[in-house]
Design an enzyme around this catalytic site. Structure first.
Site, short mmCIF file in Angstrom:
data_model
loop_
_atom_site.label_atom_id
_atom_site.label_comp_id
_atom_site.label_asym_id
_atom_site.label_seq_id
_atom_site.Cartn_x
_atom_site.Cartn_y
_atom_site.Cartn_z
N CYS A 74 0.73 -1.12 0.04
CA CYS A 74 -0.02 0.11 0.15
C CYS A 74 0.89 1.42 0.08
O CYS A 74 0.46 2.22 -0.85
CB CYS A 74 -1.08 0.04 1.18
SG CYS A 74 -1.08 -1.26 2.33
N HIS A 90 -5.50 -1.08 -4.87
CA HIS A 90 -5.90 -0.10 -3.97
C HIS A 90 -6.72 0.96 -4.85
O HIS A 90 -6.38 1.23 -6.02
CB HIS A 90 -4.86 0.70 -3.26
CG HIS A 90 -4.00 -0.31 -2.26
ND1 HIS A 90 -2.97 -0.81 -2.83
CD2 HIS A 90 -4.38 -0.49 -1.06
CE1 HIS A 90 -2.59 -1.65 -2.09
NE2 HIS A 90 -3.26 -1.49 -0.68
N LYS A 110 -14.51 -4.68 6.75
CA LYS A 110 -14.04 -5.68 5.33
C LYS A 110 -14.93 -6.72 5.18
O LYS A 110 -15.61 -7.19 5.89
CB LYS A 110 -12.50 -6.12 5.76
CG LYS A 110 -12.72 -6.95 7.20
CD LYS A 110 -10.98 -7.56 7.01
CE LYS A 110 -11.12 -8.64 8.46
NZ LYS A 110 -9.90 -9.56 8.51
N GLN A 136 0.98 -11.10 -3.64
CA GLN A 136 -0.53 -10.67 -3.50
C GLN A 136 -1.04 -10.11 -4.73
O GLN A 136 -0.18 -9.28 -5.42
CB GLN A 136 -0.54 -9.34 -2.32
CG GLN A 136 -0.29 -10.01 -1.03
CD GLN A 136 -0.68 -8.96 -0.10
OE1 GLN A 136 -0.09 -7.74 -0.24
NE2 GLN A 136 -1.67 -9.18 0.71
N HIS A 180 -8.45 -1.33 0.01
CA HIS A 180 -7.71 -2.37 -0.32
C HIS A 180 -8.38 -3.50 -0.85
O HIS A 180 -9.29 -3.81 -0.19
CB HIS A 180 -6.92 -3.08 0.86
CG HIS A 180 -6.05 -2.06 1.88
ND1 HIS A 180 -4.53 -1.65 1.63
CD2 HIS A 180 -6.51 -0.85 2.66
CE1 HIS A 180 -4.39 -0.85 2.78
NE2 HIS A 180 -5.49 -0.46 3.30
N ASP A 190 -2.58 -7.58 -5.41
CA ASP A 190 -3.24 -6.25 -4.45
C ASP A 190 -3.70 -5.34 -5.43
O ASP A 190 -3.25 -4.99 -6.46
CB ASP A 190 -1.58 -5.87 -3.87
CG ASP A 190 -2.16 -4.99 -2.29
OD1 ASP A 190 -3.58 -5.18 -1.96
OD2 ASP A 190 -1.34 -4.88 -1.92
N ARG A 246 6.57 -11.44 5.06
CA ARG A 246 6.27 -11.19 6.54
C ARG A 246 6.78 -12.23 7.30
O ARG A 246 6.90 -13.47 7.00
CB ARG A 246 4.74 -11.25 6.46
CG ARG A 246 3.85 -10.14 5.65
CD ARG A 246 2.45 -10.26 5.88
NE ARG A 246 2.02 -9.41 4.67
CZ ARG A 246 0.50 -9.12 4.56
NH1 ARG A 246 -0.22 -9.96 4.97
NH2 ARG A 246 0.05 -8.24 3.71
#
Length: 584
Positions: A285, A336, A416, A332, A462, A334, A314
């Site tokens: 992000c 946004h 979420k 990911q 996200h 991912d 991670r």
RNA sequence: GCCCCUGUGGCGCAAUGGUAGCGCAUUCGAUUUGUAAUCGAAAGGUUAGGGGUUCGAGUCCCCUCUGGGGCUCCA
């Protein structure tokens, strides 16, 4: 998606569920009874029924051994055959405390039960447990039971509390149902993505590289690039901008984002470059935000969707890694979304539509959807939370999507929706997620210029659909047991020459297929045809082409499909049309 | 991280404290085969790593690491 299966069937399912629930709960009691007989010093934890079985936790000086399990099971069978009735009794707190005076965990449970609630106990034979019930009437109402395994489990799941020994078991209404279940567990083991991944040469992990770090082999690599190509294509078509960002960023960035505050325990130690600290990225992000912040934005540009197949790292505690499902480095899918308040609902809806389009394309039909709302500790204004939560809710409702509500289960920065897929062992894995973020736009002071000329704060969402490519791949492997659909199969066609003299013709067939975009191999080892077919079958190759004198003479091929065996003779052209129609 | 279990050629397994074997895969040779396993030979192991007990350790003990089943957390 949970669709209506008709009430009759549902009633039946519900009744079976209730029955199994009761019988497993009772089996747990009978197990505790047996354990206490064999290990009188054992202290009881809790013993509930679960999705497909039951467990009971015990505090014992020595962990149970597999031999103990056999003994416990024998004793349980004895109790079951003795037709002992289950008897319920209500009692006062004081009576309960007296009764469980030497059971500290039970006392703790009693303390935790609100005063208004009635306490009850269930007894069979000489055994009594604090319990709400319900139970079966008689110990003989447990027709088929088996203990499965032993594991450690913290008291109340709290790692600061003692670790108890948990025994898992299961029970069914008849022997056949139990055996079906055990068979299902074996099938799940056969489908395990770790086994298939090795057998099909898809990926591996190595002690030399480190736990939770995956290398994708050529066949896994083809699959991944097919997934990625599909992903990029569909995202472009849905108005996403696809970007790339680096794997490390300066500590300032992570301080501004707040990750060094609330996510540090998942981040790796910093590295020093030119007197500056850099961190390996645990999330994408901040980079996407920097892309947003690199220019001013007009309301006309919104919604702005920025997506990336971004690889993050991670820290995961050493005991939690699991094949491809839980790793330390993963990519990911991912994205946004930056948008205005009145665009929120349609953006969320758009994400849901895209999600189901993608998951369907990969053959997934069963999901578990949950909506997580505002937790006690949160940032951002209440009105924003309410608006965001209701837009999530109505996006789900307008699509008729059944979902659970996890009250207070949202992140501190926004509500979420999570969508889970089940793996072969019925474990649920979170893949897709749509999360509002009221934190980062503040921290990075994100703005857009509205139609009235005012600078306003955009909403930020996200979202990930496949979740991580590693996990998604793991679920995909188990879903298909390695027999991927034609469009994803690493090797789509294996050509099997019967004798050396057919090689040239095989190569021309291979070239024709390759030129039509298919992935083809020729098995030109000096093996028998049957052996080559066997190997191709075990490698789950969708089509095998047997080529000998007959085919060469007539310029045909003999096709065999992975699923239905010999398809007979056809022209290469016919095969191509057949495969093309299968792919689209 | 914690509890338990586990680790033997690439893979799956064997070996009462006493010479590390087998199957598959690999390589080579023979075979040229019609819809799920051709025959033969060879090569391949400091038994995860380190330390200890013992005349002698794959086997017993300790430590480290990997993997597995869970707990907790999560994509």
């Amino acid at each position: 998606m949970m669709l209506d299966h008709g009430t009759l069937e549902q009633d039946h399912n519900n009744q079976t569920d209730i029955l199994r629930h009761k019988m497993r709960h009772s089996a747990a009691h009978i197990m505790a009874d047996a354990v206490l007989q064999l290990f009188p010093q054992a202290k009881m934890g809790i013993g509930p029924p679960t999705q497909d079985g039951f467990y009971y936790d015990f505090d014992v000086p020595q962990p149970f051994t597999p031999d103990d399990l056999i003994q416990i099971e024998e004793l349980m069978n004895k109790t079951i055959s003795q037709n002992q009735p289950f008897i319920r009794k209500e009692l006062t707190r004081d009576e309960a405390k007296l009764l469980f005076a030497d059971q500290p965990y039970k006392l703790e449970i009693i303390e935790a039960i609100p005063d208004a609630e009635t306490l009850s106990i269930y007894s069979h034979g000489n055994f009594t447990d604090l319990c709400q019930g319900p139970h079966v009437e008689n110990s003989s109402d447990i027709p088929a039971m088996k203990l499965l395994n032993i594991a450690g489990a913290y008291w109340r799941g709290d790692e600061s509390r003692p670790m108890l020994q948990r025994i898992y078991g299961t029970a069914f209404e008849n022997q056949e149902a139990l055996e079906d279940h055990l068979e299902k567990l074996e099938e799940a083991l056969r489908r395990d993505h770790r086994t298939i991944g090795r057998d099909l040469g898809l990926f591996s992990a190595h002690e030399e590289i480190g736990p939770g770090l995956i290398v994708w082999h050529p066949k896994g690599g083809i699959l991944r690039s097919l997934i990625e190509d599909y992903w990029r294509d569909i995202h472009y078509r849905h108005g996403y901008n696809i970007v790339y960002s680096p794997h490390i960023g300066k500590s300032n960035l992570w301080e501004t984002s707040g990750h060094l505050g609330f996510y540090k325990e998942n981040m790796y130690a910093p590295m020093e470059i030119d007197d500056q600290e850099y961190f390996l990225k645990p999330m994408n992000c901040p980079f996407h935000i920097m892309i947003y912040r690199s220019g001013l934005h007009s309301y006309r540009e919104l919604p702005l969707r920025i997506g990336e197949l971004g690889t993050v790292y991670r820290y995961e505690r050493s005991g939690v890694m699991h094949g491809l499902m839980r790793v330390r480095g993963f990519t990911q899918d991912d994205a946004h979304i930056f948008c205005m308040p009145d665009q929120v609902e349609s953006e969320v809806g758009g994400v849901l539509d895209l999600t189901f389009e993608i998951l369907n394309a990969f053959g997934f039909k069963d999901y578990q959807i949950s909506l997580s709302t505002r937790p006690e500790k949160y940032v951002g204004e209440l009105s924003l939370w309410d608006h965001a939560t209701s837009s999530l809710e109505s996006a789900l409702q307008s699509r008729g999507l059944e979902h659970d509500i996890d009250e207070g289960g949202g992140a501190f920065y926004g509500p979420k929706i999570d969508i889970k897929i089940k793996d072969a062992l019925d474990r649920e894995w979170q893949c897709s997620t749509v999360q509002f973020d009221f934190n980062l736009p503040e921290r990075f002071d994100l703005t857009f210029q509205d139609s009235d000329g005012e600078r306003r704060r955009p909403y930020m969402v996200h979202r990930a659909i496949l979740g991580s490519l590693e996990r998604f791949f793991g679920v995909l492997i188990e879903h298909y047991a390695g027999a991927f659909p034609l469009w994803l199969a690493p090797n789509q066609v294996t050509i099997i020459p019967i004798a050396d003299r057919h090689y040239d013709y095989c190569e021309s067939v291979r070239d024709t297929l390759s030129n039509s975009g298919f992935r083809v191999e020729i098995d030109n080892r000096g093996e028998r045809m049957n052996q080559k077919i066997r190997q191709a079958q075990m490698q789950k190759v969708p089509y095998m082409l047997v080529i000998g004198d007959r085919e060469q003479e007539n310029q045909m091929i003999s096709a065999r499909s992975r699923e239905s065996g010999d398809l007979g003779s056809m022209s290469v052209h016919d095969l191509i049309s057949k495969m093309q129609s299968e792919i689209k």
